[in-house]
Design a protein around this motif. Structure first.
Motif, mmCIF file in Angstrom:
data_model
loop_
_atom_site.group_PDB
_atom_site.id
_atom_site.type_symbol
_atom_site.label_atom_id
_atom_site.label_comp_id
_atom_site.label_asym_id
_atom_site.label_seq_id
_atom_site.Cartn_x
_atom_site.Cartn_y
_atom_site.Cartn_z
ATOM 1 N N VAL A 78 0.480 -1.366 0.073
ATOM 2 C CA VAL A 78 0.195 -0.007 -0.090
ATOM 3 C C VAL A 78 0.632 1.400 0.097
ATOM 4 C CG1 VAL A 78 -1.402 1.407 0.750
ATOM 5 C CG2 VAL A 78 -1.864 -1.567 1.641
ATOM 6 N N SER A 79 1.896 1.218 0.898
ATOM 7 C CA SER A 79 3.141 2.340 0.556
ATOM 8 C C SER A 79 3.734 2.994 -0.324
ATOM 9 C CB SER A 79 3.285 2.851 2.624
ATOM 10 O OG SER A 79 4.643 1.515 2.302
ATOM 11 N N THR A 80 3.959 1.884 -0.874
ATOM 12 C CA THR A 80 4.795 2.052 -2.105
ATOM 13 C C THR A 80 3.964 2.612 -3.511
ATOM 14 O OG1 THR A 80 6.231 0.170 -1.331
ATOM 15 C CG2 THR A 80 6.642 1.145 -4.033
ATOM 16 N N VAL A 81 2.820 1.704 -3.427
ATOM 17 C CA VAL A 81 2.026 2.455 -4.472
ATOM 18 C C VAL A 81 1.206 3.896 -3.860
ATOM 19 C CG1 VAL A 81 -0.388 2.269 -5.536
ATOM 20 C CG2 VAL A 81 1.186 -0.058 -5.033
ATOM 21 N N ALA A 82 0.916 3.826 -2.894
ATOM 22 C CA ALA A 82 0.725 5.367 -2.802
ATOM 23 C C ALA A 82 2.119 6.643 -2.909
ATOM 24 C CB ALA A 82 0.125 5.607 -0.946
ATOM 25 N N THR A 83 3.340 6.136 -2.524
ATOM 26 C CA THR A 83 4.321 7.111 -2.582
ATOM 27 C C THR A 83 4.104 6.787 -3.936
ATOM 28 O OG1 THR A 83 5.105 6.270 -0.773
ATOM 29 C CG2 THR A 83 6.549 7.305 -1.776
ATOM 30 N N SER A 84 4.509 5.755 -5.161
ATOM 31 C CA SER A 84 4.595 6.038 -6.095
ATOM 32 C C SER A 84 4.130 6.708 -7.440
ATOM 33 C CB SER A 84 5.202 4.542 -6.706
ATOM 34 O OG SER A 84 6.345 3.802 -6.021
ATOM 35 N N TRP A 85 2.970 6.893 -7.042
ATOM 36 C CA TRP A 85 1.411 7.913 -7.234
ATOM 37 C C TRP A 85 1.755 9.112 -6.536
ATOM 38 C CZ3 TRP A 85 -2.767 10.289 -5.096
ATOM 39 C CH2 TRP A 85 -3.674 10.668 -6.312
ATOM 40 N N SER A 86 2.323 9.344 -5.329
ATOM 41 C CA SER A 86 2.185 10.516 -5.467
ATOM 42 C C SER A 86 3.490 11.526 -5.656
ATOM 43 C CB SER A 86 2.457 10.821 -3.804
ATOM 44 O OG SER A 86 1.042 9.951 -3.162
ATOM 45 N N ILE A 87 5.205 10.897 -5.995
ATOM 46 C CA ILE A 87 5.744 11.381 -6.690
ATOM 47 C C ILE A 87 6.041 11.548 -7.871
ATOM 48 C CG2 ILE A 87 8.417 10.361 -7.510
ATOM 49 C CD1 ILE A 87 8.952 8.671 -5.247
ATOM 50 N N LYS A 88 4.352 10.939 -8.422
ATOM 51 C CA LYS A 88 4.115 11.005 -10.344
ATOM 52 C C LYS A 88 3.792 12.302 -9.915
ATOM 53 C CE LYS A 88 1.434 9.054 -13.888
ATOM 54 N NZ LYS A 88 0.827 7.917 -14.549
ATOM 55 N N LYS A 89 2.745 12.656 -9.085
ATOM 56 C CA LYS A 89 1.599 13.648 -8.764
ATOM 57 C C LYS A 89 2.656 14.815 -8.888
ATOM 58 C CE LYS A 89 -2.209 12.083 -10.046
ATOM 59 N NZ LYS A 89 -2.972 12.352 -11.293
ATOM 60 N N LEU A 90 3.003 15.072 -7.168
ATOM 61 C CA LEU A 90 3.718 16.138 -6.810
ATOM 62 C C LEU A 90 5.160 16.382 -7.098
ATOM 63 C CD1 LEU A 90 2.139 14.688 -2.868
ATOM 64 C CD2 LEU A 90 1.146 16.677 -4.685
ATOM 65 N N GLY A 91 5.644 15.043 -7.663
ATOM 66 C CA GLY A 91 7.635 15.492 -7.676
ATOM 67 C C GLY A 91 8.258 14.626 -6.668
ATOM 68 N N ALA A 92 10.041 14.006 -6.748
ATOM 69 C CA ALA A 92 9.665 13.412 -5.451
ATOM 70 C C ALA A 92 10.712 13.960 -4.398
ATOM 71 C CB ALA A 92 11.117 12.633 -6.227
ATOM 72 N N VAL A 93 10.496 15.606 -4.649
ATOM 73 C CA VAL A 93 11.234 16.205 -3.576
ATOM 74 C C VAL A 93 9.892 17.190 -2.491
ATOM 75 C CG1 VAL A 93 12.091 18.842 -2.728
ATOM 76 C CG2 VAL A 93 13.521 17.153 -4.889
ATOM 77 N N PHE A 94 8.153 16.995 -3.648
ATOM 78 C CA PHE A 94 7.499 17.796 -3.158
ATOM 79 C C PHE A 94 6.927 16.248 -1.595
ATOM 80 C CE2 PHE A 94 2.949 18.827 -2.322
ATOM 81 C CZ PHE A 94 3.780 20.694 -1.875
ATOM 82 N N ALA A 95 7.336 15.261 -2.242
ATOM 83 C CA ALA A 95 6.120 14.040 -1.808
ATOM 84 C C ALA A 95 7.171 13.799 -0.638
ATOM 85 C CB ALA A 95 5.999 13.002 -2.757
ATOM 86 N N SER A 96 8.324 13.774 -0.885
ATOM 87 C CA SER A 96 9.709 12.889 1.044
ATOM 88 C C SER A 96 8.970 14.651 1.504
ATOM 89 C CB SER A 96 10.769 13.484 0.272
ATOM 90 O OG SER A 96 11.476 14.385 -0.130
ATOM 91 N N VAL A 97 8.419 15.593 1.416
ATOM 92 C CA VAL A 97 8.328 16.927 2.317
ATOM 93 C C VAL A 97 7.798 15.641 3.283
ATOM 94 C CG1 VAL A 97 7.542 18.134 3.071
ATOM 95 C CG2 VAL A 97 8.801 18.650 1.439
ATOM 96 N N PHE A 98 6.869 14.588 3.014
ATOM 97 C CA PHE A 98 5.423 14.076 4.958
ATOM 98 C C PHE A 98 6.070 13.448 4.753
ATOM 99 C CE2 PHE A 98 3.626 16.529 0.830
ATOM 100 C CZ PHE A 98 2.451 16.815 0.896
#
Length: 364
Positions: free
Chosen positions: A270-290
């Protein structure tokens, strides 16, 4: 229609944020539970292999039914990419991060994970994914200062444990053992912080790598499933670094079995799918902000449910790491404001050109 469109745009805007926050809450709880299982003597890479196998088993039917019509053809290069993704984001990352978790605590490991945005930013500069010229601007200076504060927090976590400041449930045996092996514990603490740093750096590399892989292979379920399959075999090989006992793979403790399934489903699939999708939407740096959400989740879970004591150094170092993170975010926000002020004139000019073209067509 405009209201519905407005509501839809709000959902589209905030859904990646909600998803990545939920993923980090899950990872925090997984870290606390895995720490408890590791303290029982379980081989940490056996847990890694099982959790990746469960992840692949859960995602395989979703990948087949939901993405069979849109899935690109798998090439040899894509297989290599997913093999690398498994190394960076699962097997090697878990190898070092779970060793750090074993030698420290879920709170300390979560604090190192909270430095993910700063590490990702530093790596993006080293790998030339971000322009060095931005460092001379005010946003760039804020991001550098935030990164340095994060590193200072990490150093504090590593070299200063401090007195125990809170523990609702006393552990006399554990405290007695700690007093008898004080030097050994201190050495393991420093080593654990080093391992957690390596694990977090590998995760940062994975996030940057995943950003490019998402473009080449935009199927999140299939991609995570392939990554988990490769990581399962990689973890199995890495489990032999210490000893080669087949008995390690026989798990009869109900708590450990629960942890493995929970980690495989929530912490991996669940977390890897969610993170991959968030990276696609937000970018790697911004997704790592949370990632500080992971620290908060791990600390609360660790302290309130698993009754692990808190230490002064862990609290101060964690606060410093989060302060550094939000200085970094301040710089990032300033950078976005500058971009926003530059974009509207271009958009308006394009809009005017479009309107003029449409007008000329209508008049004809």
């Amino acid at each position: 229609m405009s209201v519905v469109g407005g509501e839809r745009s709000v959902v589209e805007k905030w859904s990646p944020v909600m998803v990545i926050v939920g993923a980090n809450i899950a990872v925090g709880s997984v870290n606390a539970l895995v720490k408890k299982a590791l303290d029982g003597g379980v081989n940490h890479m056996v847990i890694g292999a099982y959790r990746n196998a469960i992840s692949a088993f859960i995602l395989a039917p979703l990948a087949y039914f939901l993405e069979r019509k849109i899935r690109p053809k798998i090439t040899f290069r894509l297989m290599i990419d997913h093999f690398i993704s498994g190394l960076l984001g699962a097997s090697l990352m878990q190898f070092f991060y779970m060793l750090g978790l074993l030698y420290t605590s879920a709170t300390v490991s979560g604090a190192f994970l909270s430095m993910l945005p700063a590490i990702t930013f530093a790596l993006s500069l080293i790998l030339r994914l971000d322009s060095v010229r931005t460092l001379k601007t005010k946003p760039g200076i804020l991001k550098v200062v935030g990164t340095l504060i994060c590193i200072s927090g990490a150093m504090l976590l590593t070299f200063y444990k401090g007195p125990q400041i809170a523990n609702f449930h006393s552990h006399p045996e554990a405290l007695h053992h700690h007093n008898n092996n004080d030097q050994d514990k201190a050495n393991k603490w420093i080593l654990g912080c080093l391992y957690a740093t390596i694990g977090t750096t590998l995760l940062s590399l994975w996030m940057l790598f995943q950003g490019t892989l998402n473009i080449k292979y935009p199927c999140k379920y299939s991609s995570t499933c392939l990554m988990s399959i490769f990581a399962t075999f990689q973890c199995a090989l890495l489990s032999m670094y210490k000893r080669r006992d087949a008995q390690d793979w026989v798990i009869d403790d109900r708590f450990v079995i629960f942890v493995i399934f929970y980690a495989g489903i929530m912490g991996q699939a669940v977390s890897t799918v969610a993170t991959s999708w968030s990276i696609k939407k937000l970018g790697a740096v911004f997704a790592s902000v949370f990632t500080p959400v992971t620290l908060i989740s791990a600390t609360l879970f660790d302290f309130l449910i698993l009754h692990t004591p808190l230490y002064l150094g862990s609290i101060i170092g964690s606060v410093a790491a989060i302060m550094g993170l939000y200085v970094f975010l301040w710089g990032k926000n300033k950078e976005l404001e500058i971009v926003a002020t530059l974009c509207p004139p271009i958009q308006n000019e394009d809009k005017n050109n479009t309107n003029n073209n449409n007008g000329s067509r209508l008049s004809v």
